[in-house]
Design an enzyme around this catalytic site. Structure first.
Site, PDB file in Angstrom:
ATOM      1  N   ARG A  98       2.381   3.195   2.029  1.00  0.00           N
ATOM      2  CA  ARG A  98       1.936   4.203   1.175  1.00  0.00           C
ATOM      3  C   ARG A  98       2.653   5.623   1.911  1.00  0.00           C
ATOM      4  O   ARG A  98       1.388   5.739   3.172  1.00  0.00           O
ATOM      5  CB  ARG A  98       0.658   4.362   0.378  1.00  0.00           C
ATOM      6  CG  ARG A  98       0.088   3.288  -0.838  1.00  0.00           C
ATOM      7  CD  ARG A  98       0.235   3.963  -1.433  1.00  0.00           C
ATOM      8  NE  ARG A  98      -0.169   3.254  -3.007  1.00  0.00           N
ATOM      9  CZ  ARG A  98       1.052   2.756  -3.989  1.00  0.00           C
ATOM     10  NH1 ARG A  98       2.004   2.357  -3.183  1.00  0.00           N
ATOM     11  NH2 ARG A  98       0.608   1.909  -4.341  1.00  0.00           N
ATOM     12  N   HIS A 109      10.521   6.631  -3.940  1.00  0.00           N
ATOM     13  CA  HIS A 109       9.182   6.408  -4.673  1.00  0.00           C
ATOM     14  C   HIS A 109       9.724   5.136  -6.146  1.00  0.00           C
ATOM     15  O   HIS A 109       8.649   4.416  -6.900  1.00  0.00           O
ATOM     16  CB  HIS A 109       7.240   6.676  -5.418  1.00  0.00           C
ATOM     17  CG  HIS A 109       6.281   5.657  -4.916  1.00  0.00           C
ATOM     18  ND1 HIS A 109       5.633   5.449  -4.871  1.00  0.00           N
ATOM     19  CD2 HIS A 109       6.023   4.260  -5.355  1.00  0.00           C
ATOM     20  CE1 HIS A 109       4.297   5.252  -4.558  1.00  0.00           C
ATOM     21  NE2 HIS A 109       4.886   3.955  -5.186  1.00  0.00           N
TER      22      HIS A 109
END
Ligand code: NAP
Length: 313
Positions: free
Chosen positions: A228, A276
């Protein structure tokens, strides 16, 4: 069984999910937010992907909130998330395998200077760098859960010197070396020629990768962040890269996504940006995982992949 399917997907993506889920769990009646609000007491389960705040409120028969994503920090941050309803996250061996592929690519590219050679090609530079050996490249993996374990074992099979770090002491499979707890982190960092982050985002791990942690790495270490964005203090990482403390960072995740066009990471010569994509949820295999948990709910059996709301993962 009435099941709410709720999330921030477009109409076409939602319909694709609905069809895939209906194929593997045909006894489900899949409702959207408006339909669930119309018959709230019939809704037994919610299958969610970043649902709008409040979407899960007022459903008195709800017995399972099943996330389609592996990370659940967004759900846990929603104050309207009904307390006491079991929350399960996505755990899918195919996602673990995809994550291991991404980590292998990143670590091999760093070990063998392939990012440098790609940069040299753009500049028509013919320059050979010393070749590092995998068994002399120490890779340290933060987090030994679903993703971290798969990554550590794949790197070990590739011949790297691998160890991992997690919270709870235990024996690890296939002779993998492990370090546990906050006290062990400095030792882990001091050994990390390449640091791979696969921690969950919790109050304990937010901002963990900051100047003090970068200073604890060997000079010229590299960072691979596949977990993250908010694990990293961006200004500290950029300062460590600019100072040459770190030689490269491979970043798949960012505090703000999509990464804003003006962000320094886009053009930094020592940063590789991915949008991502390290391990996307695969609807085919993920739907099977969801169906197994829905059937467990229907049968009154224990639910799998429960999130500990206090720990935050
Ligand atoms: P997980 O199974 O919950 O594993 C978490 C690991 O981190 C566990 O080993 C846990 O230790 C360890 N940990 C948690 N807090 C810790 C702390 N304070 N100190 C030390 N260790 C700690 O998580 P996962 O499914 O592997 O996911 C890992 C990360 O990947 C998450 O951030 C997730 O959001 C991210 N992810 C990214 C993508 C992508 O495409 N980029 C895709 C999927 C997932 P214990 O084992 O001792 O509890």
């Amino acid at each position: 069984m009435d099941i709410l399917l709720s999330g921030t997907f477009g109409a076409r993506e939602r319909e694709a999910w609905r069809q895939t889920l209906a194929a593997v769990f045909p006894s489900g009646r899949w409702l959207d937010d408006a339909q669930a609000k119309a018959t709230p007491s019939s809704v037994r389960a919610a299958v969610v992907a970043n649902p709008a705040p409040g979407a899960l409120q007022g459903l008195p028969a709800l017995g399972l909130i099943q996330s389609l994503w592996a990370g659940v920090e967004g759900l846990l941050a929603d104050p309207t998330l009904p307390p006491g309803v079991p929350l399960a996250r996505m755990v899918d061996p195919r996602m673990n395998a995809a994550m291991a592929e991404t980590a292998l690519w990143a670590v091999l590219s760093l070990q063998r200077d392939f990012f440098t050679y790609a940069d040299q090609q753009r500049q028509r530079v013919w320059r050979q760098h010393p070749q590092r050996r995998a068994d002399e490249t120490r890779v340290r993996v933060l987090g030994l859960g679903q993703m971290g374990r798969a990554v550590a074992l794949a790197l070990q099979r590739q011949g790297f010197d691998v160890a991992g770090w997690a919270a709870t002491p235990r024996a690890l499979p296939q002779g993998l070396a492990g370090y546990f707890g906050d006290a062990a982190l400095p030792e882990v960092l001091a050994q990390a020629d390449i640091l791979v982050n696969l921690l969950p985002l919790t109050p304990a791990t937010r901002g963990l990768l900051c100047a003090a942690r970068f200073d604890a790495l060997p000079p010229g270490a590299a960072l691979v962040n596949l977990a993250r964005g908010a694990h990293v203090v961006d200004a500290d990482l950029l300062a460590a890269l600019d100072a040459g403390r770190l030689r490269h960072a491979v970043l798949d995740v960012f505090a703000s996504e999509p990464l804003p066009p003006a962000h320094a990471y886009w053009t930094h010569p020592r940063v590789t940006v991915l949008p991502h994509v390290a391990a996307a949820t695969d609807p085919r295999s993920a739907a099977e995982v969801v169906a197994t948990n829905l059937q467990a709910l229907a049968d009154g059996r224990p639910l799998a992949h429960r999130v500990d709301r206090v720990r935050g993962y």
